[in-house]
Design a protein around this motif. Structure first.
Motif, short mmCIF file in Angstrom:
data_model
loop_
_atom_site.label_atom_id
_atom_site.label_comp_id
_atom_site.label_asym_id
_atom_site.label_seq_id
_atom_site.Cartn_x
_atom_site.Cartn_y
_atom_site.Cartn_z
N LEU A 361 0.62 -1.17 0.09
CA LEU A 361 0.00 -0.05 -0.08
C LEU A 361 0.88 1.05 0.00
O LEU A 361 1.58 1.65 0.82
CB LEU A 361 -0.86 0.03 1.24
N VAL A 362 0.83 1.82 -1.33
CA VAL A 362 1.73 3.00 -1.24
C VAL A 362 1.09 4.16 -1.62
O VAL A 362 0.12 4.54 -1.98
CB VAL A 362 2.82 2.76 -2.32
N ALA A 363 1.71 5.19 -0.77
CA ALA A 363 0.98 6.74 -1.10
C ALA A 363 1.98 7.51 -1.97
O ALA A 363 3.05 7.54 -1.90
CB ALA A 363 1.07 7.46 0.26
N ILE A 364 1.49 8.06 -2.80
CA ILE A 364 2.06 9.14 -3.69
C ILE A 364 1.53 10.61 -3.30
O ILE A 364 0.50 10.81 -3.41
CB ILE A 364 1.76 8.80 -5.20
N VAL A 365 2.68 11.25 -2.93
CA VAL A 365 2.32 12.63 -2.46
C VAL A 365 3.08 13.62 -3.29
O VAL A 365 3.89 13.50 -4.03
CB VAL A 365 2.81 12.95 -1.03
N GLY A 366 2.64 14.89 -3.18
CA GLY A 366 3.38 15.90 -3.76
C GLY A 366 2.46 17.32 -4.02
O GLY A 366 0.99 17.16 -3.72
N THR A 367 2.95 18.42 -4.37
CA THR A 367 2.06 19.60 -4.45
C THR A 367 1.21 19.46 -5.57
O THR A 367 1.13 18.42 -6.41
CB THR A 367 2.79 20.90 -4.50
N THR A 524 -2.76 11.17 -2.10
CA THR A 524 -3.24 11.65 -1.06
C THR A 524 -2.53 12.99 -0.72
O THR A 524 -1.41 13.05 -0.65
CB THR A 524 -3.58 10.64 0.17
N HIS A 525 -3.46 13.93 -0.10
CA HIS A 525 -3.07 15.05 0.76
C HIS A 525 -3.15 15.06 2.43
O HIS A 525 -2.75 15.68 3.31
CB HIS A 525 -3.34 16.27 0.37
N ASP A 526 -3.93 14.05 2.67
CA ASP A 526 -4.39 13.83 4.04
C ASP A 526 -3.18 13.08 4.92
O ASP A 526 -2.70 11.91 4.65
CB ASP A 526 -5.63 12.78 4.26
N PRO A 527 -2.69 13.59 5.87
CA PRO A 527 -1.46 13.15 6.56
C PRO A 527 -1.76 11.86 7.70
O PRO A 527 -1.00 10.96 7.68
CB PRO A 527 -1.06 14.24 7.59
N ILE A 537 5.98 7.82 -1.44
CA ILE A 537 6.78 8.26 -2.78
C ILE A 537 6.33 9.67 -3.12
O ILE A 537 5.07 10.17 -3.48
CB ILE A 537 6.38 7.48 -4.12
N GLU A 538 7.37 10.48 -2.88
CA GLU A 538 7.20 11.87 -3.45
C GLU A 538 7.43 12.34 -4.59
O GLU A 538 8.61 12.10 -5.14
CB GLU A 538 7.69 12.98 -2.13
N ILE A 539 6.70 12.78 -5.38
CA ILE A 539 6.71 13.39 -6.73
C ILE A 539 6.94 14.99 -6.41
O ILE A 539 6.25 15.88 -6.13
CB ILE A 539 5.60 13.09 -7.63
N LYS A 540 8.29 15.28 -7.08
CA LYS A 540 8.60 16.86 -7.29
C LYS A 540 8.11 17.60 -8.37
O LYS A 540 8.47 16.85 -9.66
CB LYS A 540 9.98 17.04 -6.78
N SER A 541 8.18 18.63 -8.29
CA SER A 541 7.75 19.71 -9.69
C SER A 541 9.29 19.46 -10.55
O SER A 541 10.01 19.90 -9.91
CB SER A 541 7.29 20.87 -9.38
N TYR A 542 8.90 19.30 -11.62
CA TYR A 542 10.21 19.38 -12.72
C TYR A 542 10.54 20.93 -12.71
O TYR A 542 11.61 21.37 -12.92
CB TYR A 542 9.85 18.57 -13.92
N ASN A 543 9.28 21.79 -12.93
CA ASN A 543 9.68 23.18 -12.93
C ASN A 543 9.86 23.74 -11.83
O ASN A 543 10.39 25.29 -11.70
CB ASN A 543 8.39 23.82 -13.80
#
Length: 543
Positions: A361-367, A524-527, A537-543
């Motif tokens: 069960l994996v969470a993908i987070v990021g702005t 999710t954005h829910d802590p 897994i955190e996805i960061k903005s390329y820009n």
């Protein structure tokens, strides 16, 4: 549209040819009839053979009636062909849109698609019906009539104005009927627009749950209703036109009989005048049709261009490869390798790599806007991308799109429901699901008590835009649909945001139990949700 026109021509070539023959035969009766009348007046009447006057006049009336009957048969047959062409063109465009890749699909607005299906398809067929086919008959008629009129001169104006009251009464009577039918057509058109909006709004859901056939069936039913009332409108229009035509034909005969007695009394000679009056309509009608032909052809080209823009869009190929793994053998391991995705010359994702093990069960987070949902859309092969994504060490680029989507169930961030029953909305996840299976997933999402409180239970219809459901209730139905689907991978894209806390706890507990059979990805954005996952897994903005 060239291919569509060729297919329809092959399919309807013979009946259209036969209709043309019927129309030419009927038109020939009308064209030669003034010559009979001229002979009738200048020979029979002038020579005062009054003993055969009524018999000859009745013969002319019979010829007119036969001509009118042949014309009616041809037009009714032709009406059926026109309606079939409209129906087939609308369905061809709609079915093609359902299969267009999303990148091409979103290059046009939803309004463009609806306008093309409703207006442009209607315009193309209607122009053919009103102008192009009549133009063929008009040209034939015009050539013959001009040759005849060259030998005649104009001396008097048309004297058939007494026919106007019949035209007015007929127009008023059929106008009222046509108005009622037109109102029904407007209501059918509204339903047609509703199913169109639904089909286009839920195109992603159609793709993910392979709901094409059901959606196309629903669309076909709405088009059938629209075409039935359209057929009634056509028939009433034909009746009124036949009365107009018959009246315009019989009145010159009445005038001819009255004038014949005057000719017999040596008052005037009207043979040529009556013949000329009869031929004037054959001159005016073709000229009117042909004068508008250039304008309507230009309008038709614009509509054809808009339709071609859609039909030329590439369709998804759902079965382009032989899947290298069978559904029952899938474990659910996922690997993203150096994934890059660009849209409109803007890089959304660049060099994204991570792995998810089967049963995790994996969470993908990021702005917001960083591309979290886009990642999962790439996994579902909704868009093309650079790099690679593997399921159980097999590249999804080497797997059938249909096979991949069968492996995955998803609760989207902004999902929608179809305008059908709650039961049918849930069964999209598994079309052959039994009642006990549906009851089970209702318990999993804490929706059982709500369904039991409804008068029609699971058979309660979902109104357009889900106005009879709260956001949380709608989201639970979407969860139930995804949970029912026998998939190996479950995606939850902000799926629990609109759901109450009590139900959320129940759903999360059941999600944790699913780990034994599924790989679960949660955006999710829910802590609080991060506390239950195996990995973030955190996805960061390329820009």
């Amino acid at each position: 549209m060239d291919r569509w026109f060729k297919e329809q021509f092959k399919r309807n070539c013979f009946p259209i040819f036969m209709i043309l023959i019927l129309n030419i035969i009927g038109m020939s009766f009308n064209i030669i009839l003034p010559m009979f009348m001229r002979y009738f007046l200048d020979n029979i009447i002038v020579n005062k053979h009054t003993e055969i006057l009524m018999r000859f006049s009745m013969l002319l009336i019979v010829l007119f009636i036969i001509s009118s009957i042949l014309d009616f048969i041809g037009k009714r047959w032709y009406c059926n062909i026109i309606l079939k062409l409209k129906k087939d063109l609308k369905e061809t465009i709609f079915n093609h849109i359902q299969r267009i890749g999303l990148k091409d699909f979103f290059s046009k607005s939803k309004g463009d698609y609806i306008a093309t299906i409703i207006n442009d398809s209607e315009s193309v067929i209607q122009i053919f019906n009103d102008y192009l086919y009549p133009a063929i008959l008009s040209i034939i008629s015009l050539i013959i009539v001009v040759g005849i009129l060259l030998n005649m001169s104009i001396e008097l104006t048309i004297i058939c104005l007494l026919s106007i009251p019949i035209f007015v009464i007929t127009s008023k009577y059929f106008g009222a009927k046509i108005k009622q039918i037109a109102y029904k057509i407007r209501k059918d058109t509204a339903k047609h627009m509703e199913i169109l909006d639904e089909g286009l709004s839920l195109i992603v859901t159609n793709k993910l749950y392979d709901y094409y056939e059901e959606q196309q069936k629903n669309y076909k039913e709405k088009v059938d209703d629209l075409m039935k009332n359209s057929y009634s409108l056509f028939i009433n229009s034909i009746y009124s036109k036949q009365i107009f035509g018959l009246t315009a034909s019989i009145f010159p005969i009445i005038i001819l009989i009255q004038g014949g007695y005057k000719v017999a009394a040596n008052e005037i000679s009207v043979g040529m005048i009556v013949a000329f009056i009869s031929y004037l309509s054959y001159l005016y009608n073709p000229v009117t049709v042909l004068s508008k032909l250039n304008m309507v052809i230009k309008e038709m080209k614009v509509s054809i261009k808009r339709i071609d823009e859609i039909l030329n869009m590439n369709k998804e190929n759902l079965y382009e490869y032989d899947s290298k793994i069978e559904d029952q053998d899938v474990k659910g391991n996922i690997e993203f390798k150096n994934v890059r995705y660009d849209i409109n010359n803007k890089t959304i994702l660049n060099d994204v790599s991570f792995t998810i093990k089967a049963g995790e069960l994996v969470a993908i987070v990021g702005t917001n806007g960083v591309g979290k949902s886009t990642l999962l859309n790439l996994l579902l092969k909704l868009y093309d991308f650079d790099g690679d994504i593997l399921i159980d060490d097999v590249s999804i680029k080497d797997m059938n799109t249909s096979s991949i989507r069968n492996l995955i169930s998803i609760v989207p961030q902004r999902g929608s429901l179809y305008a059908t029953s709650i039961r049918e909305n849930i069964k999209i996840g598994k079309k052959d699901a039994k009642n006990d299976e549906i009851e089970q997933v209702l318990e999993l999402v804490n929706l059982k008590s709500f369904i039991d409180s409804l008068e029609d239970g699971l058979d309660t219809e979902v109104f357009g835009n889900e106005v009879n459901l709260s956001g949380g209730e709608k989201q639970k139905i979407l969860c139930a649909r995804a949970f029912l689907k026998p998939s190996k991978i479950l995606i939850l894209d902000e799926a629990l945001n609109a759901i109450d806390n009590e139900s959320k706890e129940i759903i999360i507990k059941n999600i944790l139990k699913m780990k034994e059979q599924k790989t679960i990805i949660m955006i999710t954005h829910d802590p609080d949700n991060l506390k239950i996952v195996d990995k973030v897994i955190e996805i960061k903005s390329y820009n």
